[in-house]
Scaffold this active site. Structure first.
Site, PDB file in Angstrom:
ATOM      1  N   THR A 183      75.750  86.797  32.774  1.00 29.26           N
ATOM      2  CA  THR A 183      75.143  85.829  31.588  1.00 29.26           C
ATOM      3  C   THR A 183      73.849  86.450  31.375  1.00 29.26           C
ATOM      4  O   THR A 183      73.488  86.727  30.072  1.00 29.26           O
ATOM      5  CB  THR A 183      74.898  84.301  32.446  1.00 29.26           C
ATOM      6  OG1 THR A 183      76.186  84.159  32.880  1.00 29.26           O
ATOM      7  CG2 THR A 183      74.393  83.700  31.341  1.00 29.26           C
TER       8      THR A 183
ATOM      9  N   THR B 277      70.239  89.321  32.011  1.00 30.96           N
ATOM     10  CA  THR B 277      69.930  90.671  32.398  1.00 30.96           C
ATOM     11  C   THR B 277      68.455  90.630  32.630  1.00 30.96           C
ATOM     12  O   THR B 277      67.691  90.019  31.637  1.00 30.96           O
ATOM     13  CB  THR B 277      70.164  91.767  31.370  1.00 30.96           C
ATOM     14  OG1 THR B 277      71.656  91.886  30.982  1.00 30.96           O
ATOM     15  CG2 THR B 277      69.808  93.138  31.840  1.00 30.96           C
TER      16      THR B 277
ATOM     17  N   PRO C  90      78.079  95.190  42.532  1.00 31.61           N
ATOM     18  CA  PRO C  90      76.547  95.730  42.711  1.00 31.61           C
ATOM     19  C   PRO C  90      75.632  94.777  42.951  1.00 31.61           C
ATOM     20  O   PRO C  90      74.565  94.918  44.088  1.00 31.61           O
ATOM     21  CB  PRO C  90      76.473  96.736  41.580  1.00 31.61           C
ATOM     22  CG  PRO C  90      77.166  96.351  40.536  1.00 31.61           C
ATOM     23  CD  PRO C  90      78.441  95.532  40.984  1.00 31.61           C
ATOM     24  N   ASP C  91      75.639  93.506  42.433  1.00 32.51           N
ATOM     25  CA  ASP C  91      74.519  92.548  42.663  1.00 32.51           C
ATOM     26  C   ASP C  91      74.839  92.099  44.278  1.00 32.51           C
ATOM     27  O   ASP C  91      73.918  91.781  44.882  1.00 32.51           O
ATOM     28  CB  ASP C  91      74.927  91.416  41.708  1.00 32.51           C
ATOM     29  CG  ASP C  91      76.173  90.744  41.842  1.00 32.51           C
ATOM     30  OD1 ASP C  91      77.057  91.602  42.054  1.00 32.51           O
ATOM     31  OD2 ASP C  91      76.434  89.417  41.631  1.00 32.51           O
TER      32      ASP C  91
ATOM     33  N   THR D  60      79.916  59.065  30.956  1.00 33.09           N
ATOM     34  CA  THR D  60      80.688  60.191  31.228  1.00 33.09           C
ATOM     35  C   THR D  60      79.710  61.488  31.777  1.00 33.09           C
ATOM     36  O   THR D  60      80.261  62.321  32.379  1.00 33.09           O
ATOM     37  CB  THR D  60      81.113  60.734  29.483  1.00 33.09           C
ATOM     38  OG1 THR D  60      82.044  59.600  29.120  1.00 33.09           O
ATOM     39  CG2 THR D  60      82.205  61.928  29.846  1.00 33.09           C
TER      40      THR D  60
END
Ligand SMILES: Nc1ncnc2c1ncn2[C@@H]1O[C@H](COP(=O)(O)OP(=O)(O)O)[C@@H](O)[C@H]1O
Ligand SMILES: CC(C)(COP(=O)(O)O)[C@@H](O)C(=O)NCCC(=O)O
Ligand SMILES: [K+]
Length: 258
Positions: free
Chosen positions: A10, A12, A108-109, A184
Site C-alpha cells: 500500500t 512506501t 523482505p519486509d 451497519t
C-alpha cells in the site's frame, strides 16, 4: 547518510538515517509506474520544504512489490550515484539466515522485521505487522526467521465486505464503542476490529504452544496503533521497526565489505 526505503503493497516509506537517528520520514503510496525522476522530484521537494540537509551516500530498499525495485534502483543510481542494497537479493547478507522450506521466497519486509526485532528485543519473538496483509513473523532464539502466519489485512477485510455485498458501504476501521453494533457501519467495525483481536490472540497463543515457550509479541505497521491503544495483545509497539531493521542490515553489510 543512508536513505532507507520500505515499500509495502500500500505505502512506501522513505527515511533518512544520519547514523544515530532518523532525521526525516515521508510516506507515499506504492505505485510501480512511478519513475526515478518522479521519486526525486517528490523527495527533493519535501527535503527543501522541511529544510533537511542530507548528503545521501547509501540507499537500502526492502520491497514487497518486485516491480517497483527497478525504478528505485535507477533513482539511487541517477540521483545519489550509488548501487542500492536490496533486501532478499543474494548480494544483501542477513545476520542470520532464515530457516524455511527450500525454494521459498520470504517477503523482505518480514526478514527486515525479524532482524529489527532481534536487535531490539533479542530472540523468541512474534512480530505482528498490520500492513496490507497482517503478518506474524516468528523469530527463533538465535534471531533466525523460522516462518509465521499470513492473514488478510484489516482494511482488506473491510474492503472485501464492501465489494462483495451490495448493501455494505466503504468503512474506515476504528475501535467500536460496543461489540453489538446498532447500525451497519458499527456492525462492520465490530466484526473486523474484535475479529482481529481474536485472531491475534489465538494465533499468538498457538505459536507459543507449538514452540512450547514464552515469546514476546511486538506490533508494528500502519494499523498497529489502533490495536495497541485498546487491548493487552502486545508486549511492545514499535512504530519504525522495519526502518530500524534496514539500518541494521545496512550496517551489517558495510562491515562485511570492509
Ligand atoms: N495512520 C493510519 N491510519 C489509518 N490507516 C492507516 C494508517 N497508516 C496506514 N493505514 C492503512 O493501513 C494499511 C496498512 O498500511 P501500511 O502499514 O502502510 O501497509 P503496507 O506496509 O502493506 O504498505 C493500509 O490499508 C493503509 O491505508
Ligand atoms: C505477506 C506480504 C504480502 C506482506 O506485505 P505487506 O502487507 O507488508 O505489504 C509480503 O511479505 C509478501 O509478499 N511475502 C511473500 C510471501 C512470504 O513472506 O512468505
Ligand atoms: K509492511
Amino acid at each position: 547518510m543512508l536513505l532507507a526505503i520500505d515499500c509495502g503493497n500500500t505505502n512506501t516509506v522513505f527515511s533518512i538515517w544520519d547514523g544515530t537517528e532518523f532525521i526525516a520520514t515521508w510516506r507515499t503510496s506504492t505505485d510501480w509506474q512511478r519513475t526515478a525522476d518522479q521519486y526525486y522530484v517528490w523527495l527533493s521537494t519535501l527535503m527543501r520544504f522541511r529544510k533537511v540537509e542530507a548528503d545521501i551516500t547509501d540507499v537500502i530498499i526492502s520491497s514487497t512489490v518486485p516491480r517497483v525495485v527497478f525504478n528505485l534502483r535507477v533513482f539511487a543510481d541517477r540521483y545519489f550515484d550509488t548501487r542500492p542494497l536490496v533486501v532478499g537479493k543474494p548480494e544483501c547478507a542477513l545476520p542470520v539466515a532464515p530457516r524455511v522450506d527450500a525454494g521459498t521466497t520470504v517477503g523482505p519486509d518480514r526478514l527486515v522485521n525479524t532482524v529489527a526485532g532481534f536487535d531490539l528485543f533479542g530472540g523468541d519473538l512474534i512480530v505482528v505487522d498490520f500492513g496490507t496483509a497482517t503478518t506474524f513473523d516468528v523469530v527463533d532464539t538465535d534471531g533466525a526467521y523460522i516462518g509465521g502466519v499470513i492473514a488478510p489485512g484489516v482494511n482488506l477485510s473491510l474492503e472485501a465486505l464492501h465489494s462483495a455485498a451490495a448493501a455494505l458501504p466503504h468503512v474506515d476501521i476504528s475501535k467500536p464503542q460496543r461489540v453489538v453494533g446498532t447500525n451497519t457501519v458499527a456492525c462492520m467495525q465490530s466484526g473486523v476490529f474484535w475479529g482481529y483481536v481474536g485472531l491475534v490472540r489465538e494465533i499468538c497463543a498457538r505459536i507459543k504452544a507449538e514452540r512450547a515457550r514464552e515469546m514476546r509479541v511486538i506490533s508494528t505497521g500502519g494499523l498497529a496503533p489502533l490495536f495497541q491503544q485498546s487491548v493487552d495483545l502486545f508486549d511492545e509497539y514499535q512504530d519504525d521497526l522495519t526502518m530500524h531493521g534496514l539500518t541494521v542490515i545496512h550496517e551489517y553489510n558495510k562491515e562485511l565489505a570492509e
